[in-house]
Design a protein around this motif. Structure first.
Motif, PDB file in Angstrom:
ATOM      1  N   SER A  28       0.968  -1.154  -0.098  1.00 49.23           N
ATOM      2  CA  SER A  28      -0.065   0.153  -0.022  1.00 49.23           C
ATOM      3  C   SER A  28       0.756   1.201  -0.053  1.00 49.23           C
ATOM      4  CB  SER A  28      -0.900  -0.083   1.346  1.00 49.23           C
ATOM      5  OG  SER A  28      -1.633   1.226   1.076  1.00 49.23           O
ATOM      6  N   GLY A  29       1.162   1.684  -1.255  1.00 52.40           N
ATOM      7  CA  GLY A  29       2.249   2.758  -1.506  1.00 52.40           C
ATOM      8  C   GLY A  29       3.691   2.109  -1.199  1.00 52.40           C
ATOM      9  N   SER A  30       4.445   2.553  -0.116  1.00 50.86           N
ATOM     10  CA  SER A  30       5.698   1.943   0.179  1.00 50.86           C
ATOM     11  C   SER A  30       5.637   1.031   1.474  1.00 50.86           C
ATOM     12  CB  SER A  30       6.606   2.936   0.408  1.00 50.86           C
ATOM     13  OG  SER A  30       6.287   3.903   1.555  1.00 50.86           O
ATOM     14  N   ALA A  31       4.437   0.789   1.897  1.00 49.16           N
ATOM     15  CA  ALA A  31       4.022   0.021   3.172  1.00 49.16           C
ATOM     16  C   ALA A  31       3.458  -1.230   2.873  1.00 49.16           C
ATOM     17  CB  ALA A  31       3.664   0.780   4.185  1.00 49.16           C
ATOM     18  N   LEU A  32       3.305  -1.980   3.840  1.00 51.21           N
ATOM     19  CA  LEU A  32       2.304  -3.166   3.871  1.00 51.21           C
ATOM     20  C   LEU A  32       0.978  -2.630   4.021  1.00 51.21           C
ATOM     21  CD1 LEU A  32       3.943  -5.705   6.406  1.00 51.21           C
ATOM     22  CD2 LEU A  32       3.704  -6.053   3.891  1.00 51.21           C
ATOM     23  N   PRO A  33       0.115  -3.565   3.493  1.00 55.33           N
ATOM     24  CA  PRO A  33      -1.374  -3.168   3.564  1.00 55.33           C
ATOM     25  C   PRO A  33      -1.816  -3.054   5.034  1.00 55.33           C
ATOM     26  CG  PRO A  33      -1.249  -4.904   1.851  1.00 55.33           C
ATOM     27  CD  PRO A  33       0.322  -4.369   2.569  1.00 55.33           C
ATOM     28  N   THR A  34      -2.667  -2.333   5.126  1.00 54.73           N
ATOM     29  CA  THR A  34      -2.897  -2.118   6.714  1.00 54.73           C
ATOM     30  C   THR A  34      -3.441  -3.755   7.375  1.00 54.73           C
ATOM     31  OG1 THR A  34      -3.738   0.113   6.552  1.00 54.73           O
ATOM     32  CG2 THR A  34      -4.636  -0.995   8.283  1.00 54.73           C
ATOM     33  N   ARG A  35      -4.157  -4.374   6.668  1.00 53.66           N
ATOM     34  CA  ARG A  35      -4.735  -5.700   7.406  1.00 53.66           C
ATOM     35  C   ARG A  35      -3.222  -6.709   7.500  1.00 53.66           C
ATOM     36  NH1 ARG A  35      -5.750  -9.961   3.659  1.00 53.66           N
ATOM     37  NH2 ARG A  35      -5.304  -9.430   1.450  1.00 53.66           N
ATOM     38  N   HIS A  36      -2.425  -6.533   6.920  1.00 56.57           N
ATOM     39  CA  HIS A  36      -1.117  -7.388   6.982  1.00 56.57           C
ATOM     40  C   HIS A  36      -0.227  -7.004   8.321  1.00 56.57           C
ATOM     41  CE1 HIS A  36      -2.092 -10.266   3.986  1.00 56.57           C
ATOM     42  NE2 HIS A  36      -2.174  -9.198   2.796  1.00 56.57           N
ATOM     43  N   ARG A  37      -0.549  -5.500   8.280  1.00 54.65           N
ATOM     44  CA  ARG A  37       0.462  -4.856   9.382  1.00 54.65           C
ATOM     45  C   ARG A  37      -0.181  -5.217  10.571  1.00 54.65           C
ATOM     46  NH1 ARG A  37       4.257  -1.296  10.304  1.00 54.65           N
ATOM     47  NH2 ARG A  37       4.193  -0.202  12.151  1.00 54.65           N
ATOM     48  N   LEU A  38      -1.453  -4.986  10.605  1.00 52.43           N
ATOM     49  CA  LEU A  38      -2.267  -5.526  11.795  1.00 52.43           C
ATOM     50  C   LEU A  38      -2.041  -6.987  12.236  1.00 52.43           C
ATOM     51  CD1 LEU A  38      -5.425  -3.409  11.384  1.00 52.43           C
ATOM     52  CD2 LEU A  38      -3.581  -2.793  13.028  1.00 52.43           C
ATOM     53  N   GLY A  39      -2.128  -7.895  11.273  1.00 51.23           N
ATOM     54  CA  GLY A  39      -1.852  -9.170  11.221  1.00 51.23           C
ATOM     55  C   GLY A  39      -0.668  -9.438  12.110  1.00 51.23           C
ATOM     56  N   LEU A  40       0.649  -8.871  11.776  1.00 54.39           N
ATOM     57  CA  LEU A  40       1.819  -8.945  12.101  1.00 54.39           C
ATOM     58  C   LEU A  40       1.847  -8.542  13.738  1.00 54.39           C
ATOM     59  CD1 LEU A  40       4.139  -7.559   9.289  1.00 54.39           C
ATOM     60  CD2 LEU A  40       4.176  -9.867  10.258  1.00 54.39           C
ATOM     61  N   GLN A  41       1.124  -7.350  14.064  1.00 54.64           N
ATOM     62  CA  GLN A  41       1.112  -6.922  15.377  1.00 54.64           C
ATOM     63  C   GLN A  41       0.438  -7.838  16.274  1.00 54.64           C
ATOM     64  OE1 GLN A  41      -0.668  -2.862  14.674  1.00 54.64           O
ATOM     65  NE2 GLN A  41       1.503  -2.097  14.473  1.00 54.64           N
ATOM     66  N   ALA A  42      -0.609  -8.647  15.630  1.00 49.90           N
ATOM     67  CA  ALA A  42      -1.454  -9.516  16.407  1.00 49.90           C
ATOM     68  C   ALA A  42      -0.774 -10.726  16.636  1.00 49.90           C
ATOM     69  CB  ALA A  42      -2.626  -9.754  15.961  1.00 49.90           C
ATOM     70  N   ALA A  43       0.058 -11.265  15.793  1.00 54.29           N
ATOM     71  CA  ALA A  43       0.943 -12.554  15.825  1.00 54.29           C
ATOM     72  C   ALA A  43       2.061 -12.083  16.988  1.00 54.29           C
ATOM     73  CB  ALA A  43       1.404 -12.836  14.783  1.00 54.29           C
ATOM     74  N   HIS A  44       2.733 -11.059  16.990  1.00 51.24           N
ATOM     75  CA  HIS A  44       3.709 -10.614  17.920  1.00 51.24           C
ATOM     76  C   HIS A  44       3.029 -10.462  19.321  1.00 51.24           C
ATOM     77  CE1 HIS A  44       6.436  -7.825  20.179  1.00 51.24           C
ATOM     78  NE2 HIS A  44       7.265  -8.508  19.381  1.00 51.24           N
ATOM     79  N   ALA A  45       1.922  -9.974  19.496  1.00 42.23           N
ATOM     80  CA  ALA A  45       1.358  -9.941  20.702  1.00 42.23           C
ATOM     81  C   ALA A  45       0.884 -11.422  21.281  1.00 42.23           C
ATOM     82  CB  ALA A  45       0.076  -9.149  20.678  1.00 42.23           C
ATOM     83  N   ALA A  46       0.442 -12.263  20.477  1.00 43.50           N
ATOM     84  CA  ALA A  46       0.262 -13.587  20.811  1.00 43.50           C
ATOM     85  C   ALA A  46       1.465 -14.366  21.169  1.00 43.50           C
ATOM     86  CB  ALA A  46      -0.301 -14.232  19.522  1.00 43.50           C
ATOM     87  N   ALA A  47       2.654 -14.103  20.533  1.00 36.19           N
ATOM     88  CA  ALA A  47       3.833 -14.812  20.995  1.00 36.19           C
ATOM     89  C   ALA A  47       4.257 -14.113  22.188  1.00 36.19           C
ATOM     90  CB  ALA A  47       4.807 -14.397  19.807  1.00 36.19           C
ATOM     91  N   ARG A  48       4.039 -12.919  22.525  1.00 43.00           N
ATOM     92  CA  ARG A  48       4.301 -12.426  24.030  1.00 43.00           C
ATOM     93  C   ARG A  48       3.411 -12.938  24.949  1.00 43.00           C
ATOM     94  NH1 ARG A  48       7.584  -7.661  24.454  1.00 43.00           N
ATOM     95  NH2 ARG A  48       6.248  -7.251  26.253  1.00 43.00           N
ATOM     96  N   ASP A  49       2.140 -13.065  24.713  1.00 42.22           N
ATOM     97  CA  ASP A  49       1.358 -13.746  25.559  1.00 42.22           C
ATOM     98  C   ASP A  49       1.881 -14.988  25.939  1.00 42.22           C
ATOM     99  OD1 ASP A  49       0.093 -11.378  25.717  1.00 42.22           O
ATOM    100  OD2 ASP A  49      -1.621 -11.824  24.400  1.00 42.22           O
ATOM    101  N   ALA A  50       2.055 -15.873  25.046  1.00 47.86           N
ATOM    102  CA  ALA A  50       2.523 -17.167  25.156  1.00 47.86           C
ATOM    103  C   ALA A  50       3.703 -17.433  26.170  1.00 47.86           C
ATOM    104  CB  ALA A  50       2.935 -17.914  23.832  1.00 47.86           C
ATOM    105  N   VAL A  51       4.655 -16.472  25.830  1.00 47.41           N
ATOM    106  CA  VAL A  51       5.725 -16.586  26.834  1.00 47.41           C
ATOM    107  C   VAL A  51       5.385 -16.273  28.280  1.00 47.41           C
ATOM    108  CG1 VAL A  51       7.993 -15.593  27.299  1.00 47.41           C
ATOM    109  CG2 VAL A  51       7.493 -16.141  24.902  1.00 47.41           C
ATOM    110  N   HIS A  52       4.705 -15.075  28.493  1.00 45.64           N
ATOM    111  CA  HIS A  52       4.234 -14.558  29.683  1.00 45.64           C
ATOM    112  C   HIS A  52       3.225 -15.239  30.465  1.00 45.64           C
ATOM    113  CE1 HIS A  52       7.806 -11.837  29.664  1.00 45.64           C
ATOM    114  NE2 HIS A  52       7.326 -11.423  28.444  1.00 45.64           N
ATOM    115  N   SER A  53       2.423 -15.872  29.706  1.00 45.63           N
ATOM    116  CA  SER A  53       0.852 -16.482  30.411  1.00 45.63           C
ATOM    117  C   SER A  53       1.564 -17.632  31.561  1.00 45.63           C
ATOM    118  CB  SER A  53       0.276 -17.302  29.471  1.00 45.63           C
ATOM    119  OG  SER A  53      -0.155 -16.343  28.430  1.00 45.63           O
TER     120      SER A  53
END
Length: 275
Positions: A28-53
């Protein structure tokens, strides 16, 4: 080259069926489409939650349906210490060591250790089913009480098996979460481990147990039972023990799935880094 040309919009969905890597996301221009950027952020959050739960041994014990259990902790007193001092996660808490049942005659063939590792989520979702399915295949084996271990690394199983006098140990542990999987369970198999002496080359690893996108419980149990039996015959595990089973244990992927599974692996444990 010969064959029918495939348009990009048709090619990427086909390729995504064979990997969980993020490929062909577009721009999307010079960046990722918004939905994929949000998907990356959600995956990162899930990984952090898995470590600290926090680890819930009561939930795992309930899933084991009556199998005897014993609970221990490593020498890492809390999660922060566990993450900063991997060496402490490989040693039993001195007080909890005394809680382990010891078989003076060495009559237990195998002990299953369910360890939180770096993903309690993986353990909560998959470990009990794998223990039950594997134990059901070990007819005639003398199975020790299942050990539920908190703040544990793979090598904690060495200390546990050595203390209990078991011939083999299977450590079921939450694997390091990534951006495509936060619920992957690993199984590490070791024959006659000695704390501080046994290395990862002495283990076999079965990874990516996480149906439906990874290895199924039944397939994992079949591979583990075969490796246990062969390891007992050889008196060795690790590089001397090879997985000769045929089935890969992967369920077919939905045609519309945007991502797919990475192949499950069974190998000496030098391949994936031990949690």
């Amino acid at each position: 080259m010969t064959g029918t040309a495939v348009r990009n919009d048709e090619l990427w969905p086909l390729l995504r069926r064979h990997t969980q890597a993020r490929i062909g996301l577009g721009r999307s221009g010079s960046a990722l489409p918004t939905r994929h950027r949000l998907g990356l952020q959600a995956a990162h959050a899930a990984a952090r939650d898995a470590v600290h739960s926090p680890f819930d041994p009561d939930a795992v014990a309930a899933g084991l349906r009556g199998l005897p259990t014993v609970r221990v902790r490593s020498a890492a007193g809390d999660r922060l210490t566990y993450l900063q001092r991997p060496d402490l996660g490989r040693r039993l808490d001195p007080v909890d060591r005394a809680h382990l049942p010891a078989d003076g005659d060495g009559d237990w063939d195998v002990v299953f250790v369910v360890a939180d590792g770096l993903s309690s989520r993986a353990v909560h979702e998959h470990a009990a089913a794998v223990v039950r399915a594997t134990a059901a295949r070990l007819t005639g084996w003398r199975i020790a009480p299942v050990v539920l271990a908190e703040q544990a690394r793979v090598a904690l199983g060495d200390d546990i098996a050595h203390t209990m006098g078991t011939a083999l140990v299977v450590v079921l542990i939450g694997e390091r979460p990534g951006m495509s999987a936060a619920d992957s369970l690993g199984a590490y198999l070791t024959y006659r481990p000695v704390p501080g002496v046994t290395t990862d080359a002495d283990r076999n690893c079965l990874s990516n147990i996480r149906p439906p996108l990874g290895l199924t419980y039944e397939a994992a149990a079949g591979k583990l039972a075969a490796l246990l039996s062969r390891g007992r015959e050889l008196g060795r595990t690790g590089v001397a023990l090879k997985d000769e089973s045929d089935a890969d244990g992967l369920e077919p992927l939905p045609a519309t799935s945007p991502t797919a599974t990475s192949p499950a692996t069974t190998s000496p444990a030098t391949a994936p880094p031990a949690p």
